[in-house]
Design a protein around this motif. Sequence first.
Motif, PDB file in Angstrom:
ATOM      1  N   HIS A   1     -29.755  16.655  -9.222  1.00  9.33           N
ATOM      2  CA  HIS A   1     -31.012  16.758  -8.479  1.00  9.33           C
ATOM      3  C   HIS A   1     -32.043  17.500  -9.316  1.00  9.33           C
ATOM      4  O   HIS A   1     -31.725  18.139 -10.325  1.00  9.33           O
ATOM      5  N   TYR A   2     -33.310  17.394  -8.867  1.00  4.21           N
ATOM      6  CA  TYR A   2     -34.377  18.193  -9.448  1.00  4.21           C
ATOM      7  C   TYR A   2     -34.535  19.456  -8.597  1.00  4.21           C
ATOM      8  O   TYR A   2     -34.497  19.399  -7.365  1.00  4.21           O
ATOM      9  N   GLU A   3     -34.692  20.584  -9.267  1.00  2.30           N
ATOM     10  CA  GLU A   3     -34.982  21.851  -8.585  1.00  2.30           C
ATOM     11  C   GLU A   3     -36.473  22.107  -8.746  1.00  2.30           C
ATOM     12  O   GLU A   3     -36.964  22.353  -9.848  1.00  2.30           O
ATOM     13  N   ILE A   4     -37.186  22.043  -7.626  1.00  2.00           N
ATOM     14  CA  ILE A   4     -38.645  22.066  -7.649  1.00  2.00           C
ATOM     15  C   ILE A   4     -39.146  23.311  -6.930  1.00  2.00           C
ATOM     16  O   ILE A   4     -38.767  23.580  -5.788  1.00  2.00           O
ATOM     17  N   SER A   5     -39.981  24.079  -7.606  1.00  2.00           N
ATOM     18  CA  SER A   5     -40.594  25.264  -7.010  1.00  2.00           C
ATOM     19  C   SER A   5     -42.021  24.934  -6.613  1.00  2.00           C
ATOM     20  O   SER A   5     -42.812  24.443  -7.437  1.00  2.00           O
ATOM     21  N   CYS A   6     -42.357  25.192  -5.325  1.00  2.00           N
ATOM     22  CA  CYS A   6     -43.677  24.856  -4.780  1.00  2.00           C
ATOM     23  C   CYS A   6     -44.261  26.064  -4.060  1.00  2.00           C
ATOM     24  O   CYS A   6     -43.535  26.989  -3.673  1.00  2.00           O
ATOM     25  N   TYR A   7     -45.575  26.036  -3.848  1.00  2.00           N
ATOM     26  CA  TYR A   7     -46.245  27.079  -3.083  1.00  2.00           C
ATOM     27  C   TYR A   7     -47.168  26.445  -2.057  1.00  2.00           C
ATOM     28  O   TYR A   7     -47.869  25.460  -2.356  1.00  2.00           O
ATOM     29  N   ASP A   8     -47.160  26.992  -0.835  1.00  2.00           N
ATOM     30  CA  ASP A   8     -48.094  26.500   0.182  1.00  2.00           C
ATOM     31  C   ASP A   8     -49.401  27.292   0.093  1.00  2.00           C
ATOM     32  O   ASP A   8     -49.579  28.156  -0.774  1.00  2.00           O
ATOM     33  N   GLU A   9     -50.333  27.013   1.008  1.00  2.00           N
ATOM     34  CA  GLU A   9     -51.665  27.629   0.954  1.00  2.00           C
ATOM     35  C   GLU A   9     -51.622  29.142   1.136  1.00  2.00           C
ATOM     36  O   GLU A   9     -52.502  29.860   0.661  1.00  2.00           O
ATOM     37  N   SER A  10     -50.600  29.645   1.837  1.00  2.00           N
ATOM     38  CA  SER A  10     -50.496  31.081   2.071  1.00  2.00           C
ATOM     39  C   SER A  10     -49.876  31.826   0.891  1.00  2.00           C
ATOM     40  O   SER A  10     -49.817  33.051   0.893  1.00  2.00           O
ATOM     41  N   GLY A  11     -49.387  31.088  -0.107  1.00  2.00           N
ATOM     42  CA  GLY A  11     -48.722  31.705  -1.240  1.00  2.00           C
ATOM     43  C   GLY A  11     -47.210  31.790  -1.095  1.00  2.00           C
ATOM     44  O   GLY A  11     -46.522  32.312  -1.973  1.00  2.00           O
ATOM     45  N   GLN A  12     -46.677  31.270   0.016  1.00  2.00           N
ATOM     46  CA  GLN A  12     -45.241  31.262   0.242  1.00  2.00           C
ATOM     47  C   GLN A  12     -44.570  30.249  -0.687  1.00  2.00           C
ATOM     48  O   GLN A  12     -44.971  29.092  -0.764  1.00  2.00           O
ATOM     49  N   GLU A  13     -43.524  30.701  -1.394  1.00  2.00           N
ATOM     50  CA  GLU A  13     -42.796  29.802  -2.285  1.00  2.00           C
ATOM     51  C   GLU A  13     -41.787  28.985  -1.486  1.00  2.00           C
ATOM     52  O   GLU A  13     -41.140  29.481  -0.570  1.00  2.00           O
ATOM     53  N   TRP A  14     -41.631  27.718  -1.860  1.00  2.00           N
ATOM     54  CA  TRP A  14     -40.634  26.823  -1.275  1.00  2.00           C
ATOM     55  C   TRP A  14     -39.835  26.200  -2.404  1.00  2.00           C
ATOM     56  O   TRP A  14     -40.394  25.652  -3.350  1.00  2.00           O
ATOM     57  N   LEU A  15     -38.508  26.303  -2.294  1.00  2.00           N
ATOM     58  CA  LEU A  15     -37.614  25.699  -3.265  1.00  2.00           C
ATOM     59  C   LEU A  15     -37.071  24.402  -2.695  1.00  2.00           C
ATOM     60  O   LEU A  15     -36.585  24.368  -1.555  1.00  2.00           O
TER      61      LEU A  15
ATOM     62  N   ARG B   1     -35.739  13.003  -6.128  1.00  2.00           N
ATOM     63  CA  ARG B   1     -37.041  12.469  -6.536  1.00  2.00           C
ATOM     64  C   ARG B   1     -37.753  13.468  -7.437  1.00  2.00           C
ATOM     65  O   ARG B   1     -37.756  14.668  -7.186  1.00  2.00           O
ATOM     66  N   LYS B   2     -38.372  12.956  -8.468  1.00  2.00           N
ATOM     67  CA  LYS B   2     -39.138  13.793  -9.389  1.00  2.00           C
ATOM     68  C   LYS B   2     -40.540  13.998  -8.833  1.00  2.00           C
ATOM     69  O   LYS B   2     -41.114  13.096  -8.224  1.00  2.00           O
ATOM     70  N   ALA B   3     -41.078  15.206  -9.022  1.00  2.00           N
ATOM     71  CA  ALA B   3     -42.437  15.509  -8.571  1.00  2.00           C
ATOM     72  C   ALA B   3     -43.323  15.800  -9.778  1.00  2.00           C
ATOM     73  O   ALA B   3     -42.828  16.122 -10.864  1.00  2.00           O
TER      74      ALA B   3
ATOM     75  N   SER C   1     -43.271  24.255 -10.669  1.00  2.00           N
ATOM     76  CA  SER C   1     -42.354  24.008 -11.786  1.00  2.00           C
ATOM     77  C   SER C   1     -41.238  23.094 -11.325  1.00  2.00           C
ATOM     78  O   SER C   1     -41.002  22.919 -10.123  1.00  2.00           O
ATOM     79  N   GLN C   2     -40.528  22.539 -12.313  1.00  2.00           N
ATOM     80  CA  GLN C   2     -39.471  21.578 -11.998  1.00  2.00           C
ATOM     81  C   GLN C   2     -38.405  21.607 -13.086  1.00  2.00           C
ATOM     82  O   GLN C   2     -38.722  21.609 -14.273  1.00  2.00           O
ATOM     83  N   LEU C   3     -37.126  21.674 -12.661  1.00  2.00           N
ATOM     84  CA  LEU C   3     -36.012  21.644 -13.593  1.00  2.00           C
ATOM     85  C   LEU C   3     -35.040  20.548 -13.167  1.00  2.00           C
ATOM     86  O   LEU C   3     -34.766  20.389 -11.969  1.00  2.00           O
TER      87      LEU C   3
END
Length: 370
Positions: free
Chosen positions: A307-321, A326-328, A300-302
């Motif tokens: 700045h943009y606040e971007i929520s990401c997940y790696d392969e293990s399921g760990q969330e990274w903020l 830059r927009k993703a 997700s992205q806000l």
Amino acid sequence: MQESIIISFQNVMKRYDEDEEPVLKGVSFDIERGKFYTLLGPSGCGKTTILRLIAGFAEPTEGTITMEGKVMNRIPANERQVNTVFQDYALFPHLNVFENVAFGLRVKKLKKPVIEQKVQEALRFVNLAGYGNRSVSEMSGGQRQRVAIARAIVNEPQVLLLDEPLSALDLKLRTEMQYILREMQQRLGITFIFVTHDQEEALAMSDWIFVMNKGRIEQSGTPNDIYDEPINRYVADFIGESNIVPGVMIEDYLAEFNGRRFECVDAGLRPNEPIEIVIRPEDLEIVPLDQGKLRVRVDSQLFRGVHYEISCYDESGQEWLVHSTRKAEVGGEIGLYFDPEAIHVMRFGETEEEFDRRLEAYGEVEAHGK
């Protein structure tokens, strides 16, 4: 005691009811002259109780409080060189601005010309010159707050206590008052002790911050210290947004997390000791996949304005903020890059005292090894 220290708490415990848990649990700290201190923490952590003990509105159950080297445990409030600005300002609605500010001076039975001079000086100081005849009920929240501050500083206290004075203001006025308060403290040169639960407020205004939790001080330091080097998960979570992941300290300056080893700038832990890693969202840079140290999928992205606040997940399921200019693409994969300096290593559940002892011991080991 150092001449610069104006207030000292030594193993202070406060219990309001014998059958209940103490509100303060052996708190010790020193307050130096002329600095802006903030007590930061959630409701019920004991920060307002510390103000009440300094002001003389309460007495410690155990421990010692000194001011300028004099024990203050049983000294009444009216004999302390301390004034308080309360959350609700505590102004007298039936008195105008001048009389509100003059109230304490009249109690001291100062002569009328002296009162006139001191009140006008205080009102000029808080940018309310000419407002003396105004009813406080006709004033905005920010103006009423400045009246409360004028009433406090007109008595020339050595210490000004501020108990969440900005909490009732809207965001714009609150930000404006942060600048005003900080400027006032620097111009006055007296000690401010400010209570808040707002970490952005604490970081913006303070020379020194005490982060409190359940009646104890978890960590104290400059705003940069607290933000860049949180002592444990509680502080890292409370001060700003953080990515906190489990890991292992392989050796000095080498940590492992997410199944990979990364260079870092921390040392002094045991080899293969379990740790927690903190990386702030603004320290993560979006890069092509082949250049990233982490590979993540954007969830997700806000847009937050700057700045943009971007929520990401790696392969293990760990969330990274991630905070990025830059927009993703939501649903797409990106690489995340970070410098070794961006990695902060914490031990599980470590207190500030344990941290200090570990650093001292590590320094002795290094010196002995040399």
